[in-house]
Design an enzyme around this catalytic site. Structure first.
Site, PDB file in Angstrom:
ATOM      1  N   ASP A 147       0.833  -1.204   0.000  1.00 55.80           N
ATOM      2  CA  ASP A 147       0.000   0.000   0.000  1.00 55.80           C
ATOM      3  C   ASP A 147       0.870   1.258   0.000  1.00 55.80           C
ATOM      4  OD1 ASP A 147      -2.246   1.853   0.804  1.00 55.80           O
ATOM      5  OD2 ASP A 147      -3.308  -0.036   1.084  1.00 55.80           O
ATOM      6  N   HIS A 220      -3.767   6.116   3.332  1.00 53.56           N
ATOM      7  CA  HIS A 220      -4.468   4.911   2.862  1.00 53.56           C
ATOM      8  C   HIS A 220      -3.887   3.635   3.475  1.00 53.56           C
ATOM      9  CE1 HIS A 220      -5.682   1.880  -0.197  1.00 53.56           C
ATOM     10  NE2 HIS A 220      -6.710   2.683  -0.423  1.00 53.56           N
ATOM     11  N   SER A 561     -11.111  -0.805  -1.251  1.00 56.27           N
ATOM     12  CA  SER A 561      -9.854  -0.775  -0.489  1.00 56.27           C
ATOM     13  C   SER A 561     -10.075  -1.095   0.973  1.00 56.27           C
ATOM     14  CB  SER A 561      -9.248   0.625  -0.518  1.00 56.27           C
ATOM     15  OG  SER A 561      -8.510   0.841  -1.673  1.00 56.27           O
TER      16      SER A 561
END
Ligand code: NAG
Ligand code: NAG
Ligand code: NAG
Length: 791
Positions: A147, A220, A561
């Site tokens: 990620d 994220h 996600s």
């Protein structure tokens, strides 16, 4: 959803990359990923890297671009044997024909599968599970998060009370700016970053804007890591909403962060390097929340890396993508990955629009700042009408979207502005409206956006409404006059729990059928992905726009996600409970125990339409952690079975060697059946209705393994898809011991459509085969697609 805007962003970024690649290196060079047969290394070369460098130089006619440290970007040896390097397409073609080279795959750029719908506040990100009470569940397992890196100091990653790092762990803790050498602990056991592929294409990174270390400067990766395996943190946050505990799915599992996503995207050569390192480091699960590409598996670096990981016994869970609600949008569809779509939870954040004419329109928001003045009605203005558009731009279209510089401050000051969804990000619209002096914003879906809305953490009082409410709102404003202006206000109602119906399939969640191999139903299942609270780095604002100076320890995001790491964490728990299970067995347990009914006892609905969703929306259904622990039977798959599947897709042996190091001998596999005979926990039949036959038939062979612990007798029940006959043979399976395997066949017959179908159209019908022993119910979805011929 933000999908239109996402899709546009993707096109723009890819465009820049291609242009940059061409102009930046003169010879039209780009990055290629090269798979080699490791045993073919000529003995003249002391190492594989020497051989690779010589091969690139030979293929480039000696004229390849000079790179610091040589032509190679990465070399791979665990998930995959080979390397990545920049070269011209001609050199790549020459290399593909060189001895020992199995495949040459062009690199692609991926993007994160979030929709950026942030918010501050505090509640459980998912219900705590009794599974977790079992003290050491997951404690010996390592989940790799591929990620944007991780924020190592976040409370979600503390290591109090955890035992020593599992001895099998062989990874490292790379350090760099903002990520000192002591950043890892017994929770975050490893961290690495991979930027060589990114920088080979995009040039040296701007180290003011991003950092050359595993540190997460986006948010994220910290968010997804804490969903998979964050520790219990109480209180998660406040800011106007309820307090609560935040916890990941496997709070005791260890985390390893592999940073591959940068400001310019996530590059295949770096992603593959992360897979390679994760396999060598000894992880148990790989969680990958980046979007896929629609290319055959042998050209898809994620599919290739995931195959190597699967062969090593690692579960790979990936996001389905946010391209919904349209069909054929699902990505990361290789059968050896778990493809995870997104659903809602029974929690909502209502923020309704009350109009001067008495109408109330349902909206959602997680805005947490000062509210509008209570009881006051504000003038409403639609940004797309001339009164709202800046005279300078005089462009009604960009004004309706509230693009930067498109609004006239004099026309909107002190008012609530209605903006259309699309093009720029939802949070960016709020900022545009805020800067020109408006007091509030209503973000309205257009017809194509449907009814799916996402709660955002805007910088001013704002809410989001669906297409029907948007239409009412625009009509109401259009009918207003100078004497009787349109007025309204936004009523923020905080957090509502126990919402019905839930779950629903998120509008943005990508849908089947599977564009690469319709024989394999995708997505596989759905998990929570709408308005998910999880950890957030201290250096990043919650709205995800650079000018957002607010700071928060937790944030809410939406996207597949966020759904993917729920399944990654659950896979770790399952592997802890059943250490001998293969990745396919773990996925089977998650799929055959998934549910399709919502909390109103109806089939889950699609958020975008409010009508019942189907298998192409939710796959096997919504994940059910408790039932997945004890599935009764599992469908197992070995790496050799996947090779047979690829043979039956009619891939050439050369194509198959790009994916697997095994020598494929396809003759036997092709004799034995069709791609639908992969021992998958779902059944997908596709027929072409050519009008020549009154019925169309196929059959599937499946083998189930008894994992229920001893003797058991299972009976099949069939829910046949409409207009189809489904026959299971035998109808009873008698197991005498644990681990025993028994096979059955499923014959599917579909009547030809009574009416002539539109050319190119298709009809989808779904049903299920359920094996039950009175204690377990093993559900296997059956989907039948009848296509009309194109002409
Ligand atoms: C690097 O990033 C900073 C901060 O975003 C920006 O101000 C600067 O202009 C960038 N430099 C280059 C060379 O792009
Ligand atoms: C749910 O609906 C099914 C029929 O669709 C019914 O048999 C079942 O009893 C219902 N369950 C509950 C809890 O209402
Ligand atoms: C593979 O080729 C065979 C023989 O030409 C054909 O019958 C079959 O439908 C093909 N399968 C796929 C998945 O294209």
């Amino acid at each position: 959803m933000a999908s239109p805007c996402r899709a546009l962003l993707l096109v723009v970024v890819v465009g820049v990359v291609v242009v940059g690649g061409v102009s930046g290196s003169g010879g039209g060079e780009r990055t290629f990923i090269v798979r080699v047969d490791a045993d073919a290394k000529p003995s003249a070369f002391p190492t594989h890297a020497h051989w690779y460098e010589a091969a690139v130089a030979a293929a480039s006619g000696g004229g390849g671009q000079w790179r610091e440290g040589g032509p190679l970007i990465h070399t791979y040896s665990a998930a995959f044997h080979g390397f990545s390097a920049r070269m011209s397409p001609a050199a790549a073609a020459a290399l593909a024909a060189a001895p020992g080279v199995a495949a040459v795959v062009p690199e692609r750029v991926r993007h994160l599968a979030t929709t950026r719908s942030p918010r501050f506040l505090g509640l459980l990100s998912s219900p705590p599970s009794a599974l977790l009470a079992d003290s050491d569940f997951g404690a010996d397992l390592v989940i790799a998060i591929i990620d944007t890196g991780i924020s190592p100091t976040h409370r979600s990653f503390h290591d109090r009370g955890l035992g020593p790092v599992p001895p099998k762990w062989r990874g490292v803790c790379s350090w760099g700016p903002g990520f000192p050498p002591n950043s890892c602990n017994r929770k975050l056991v490893g961290a690495r970053f991979f930027s060589a592929g990114y920088e080979a294409t995009s040039g040296r990174m701007n180290e003011t804007a991003e950092v050359r270390s595993p540190l997460d400067t986006d948010g994220h990766g910290t968010h997804t890591a804490s969903i998979a395996a964050g520790r219990y943190v109480f209180p998660a946050s406040t800011l106007g909403y309820a307090r609560g505990v935040a916890a990941g799915m496997a709070p005791k599992a260890r985390l390893a962060a592999y940073k591959v996503c940068w400001v310019g995207g996530c590059f295949d050569s770096d992603i593959l390097a992360a897979f390679d390192a994760a396999v060598a480091d000894g992880v148990d699960v790989v969680s990958l929340s980046v979007g896929g590409v629609v290319v055959p598996y042998y050209l898809d670096a994620i599919a290739i890396g995931a195959f190597g990981a699967t062969e090593a016994g690692i579960v790979v869970s990936a996001s389905a993508g946010n391209g919904g609600p349209g069909g054929l949008t699902v990505t990361n569809v290789a059968p050896w990955m778990a493809t995870v779509g997104a659903g809602s939870m029974d929690r909502a954040f209502p923020a309704n629009v009350r109009l001067g004419n008495g109408q109330v329109l349902d909206g959602v928001s997680v805005y947490g700042g000062p509210a509008l003045q209570s009881g006051k009605m504000y003038e409403l203005v639609y940004a797309g009408t001339s009164s709202g558009a800046a005279s300078s731009s005089a462009d009604g279209y960009s004004a309706s979207m509230c693009l930067d510089g498109s609004l006239d401050p004099a026309a909107v000051r002190g008012k609530i502005v209605v903006c259309d969804r699309g093009v720029n990000s939802r949070a960016a619209k709020g900022e545009v409206v805020h800067l020109v002096g408006a007091v509030g914003m209503v973000l309205a879906n257009g017809v194509f956006d449907g009814e799916g809305v996402v709660a955002d953490c805007h910088v001013l009082p704002a809410t989001a409404v669906g297409a029907a409410a948007g239409e009412k709102l625009r009509k109401y404003i259009a009918s207003s006059t100078r004497q009787a202006p349109a007025t309204g206000t936004i009523q923020f109602e905080g957090t509502h729990l126990g919402v019905h119906p839930a779950p629903v399939v998120a509008a943005f969640s990508a849908r089947g059928p599977n564009p690469q191999s319709p024989e394999i139903l995708k997505p596989d299942l759905i998990a929570p992905g709408l308005n998910i609270l999880a950890a957030w780095p201290s250096g990043v604002g919650p709205a995800g726009i650079p000018s957002d100076g607010r700071r928060t320890e937790f944030n809410i995001l939406s996207g597949t996600s966020m759904a993917c790491p729920h399944v990654s964490g659950l896979a770790a728990l399952l592997k802890a409970a059943h250490p001998t299970w293969s990745p396919a067995a773990i996925k089977s347990a998650l799929m055959t125990t998934a549910y399709i009914k919502d909390n109103s006892n109806s089939t889950m609905v699609d958020e975008s339409t409010a009508i019942p969703a189907d298998v192409f929306d939710f796959g096997a259904g919504h994940v059910d952690p408790m039932r997945a622990m004890d599935p009764g039977l599992i469908y197992d798959i070995t790496p050799a079975d996947y090779v047979n599947f690829l043979c039956n897709l009619n891939y050439t042996e050369q194509n198959i060697r790009a994916i697997t190091r095994r020598q494929a001998d396809c003759r036997g596999a092709r004799r034995a059946g069709h791609a639908g005979n992969l021992n998958y926990p779902s059944l997908s039949a596709t027929f072409v209705a050519d009008g020549a036959r009154p019925t169309m038939k196929t059959h599937f062979i499946r083998t189930v393994t008894n994992v229920g612990g001893g003797r058991a007798v299972y009976h099949a029940t069939v829910r046949a898809p409409e207009g189809c006959t489904v026959t299971v043979q035998p109808r009873q399976l008698t197991f005498r011991r644990d681990g025993q395997k028994l096979s059955f066949t499923v014959r599917v017959e579909a009547a030809a459509p009574a009416k002539k179908m539109e050319p190119g159209s298709s009809q989808v019908r779904s049903g299920a085969v359920t094996w039950s022993d009175g204690r377990h119910a093993v559900n296997t979805p059956v989907v039948v697609t009848v296509q009309a011929p194109l002409q």
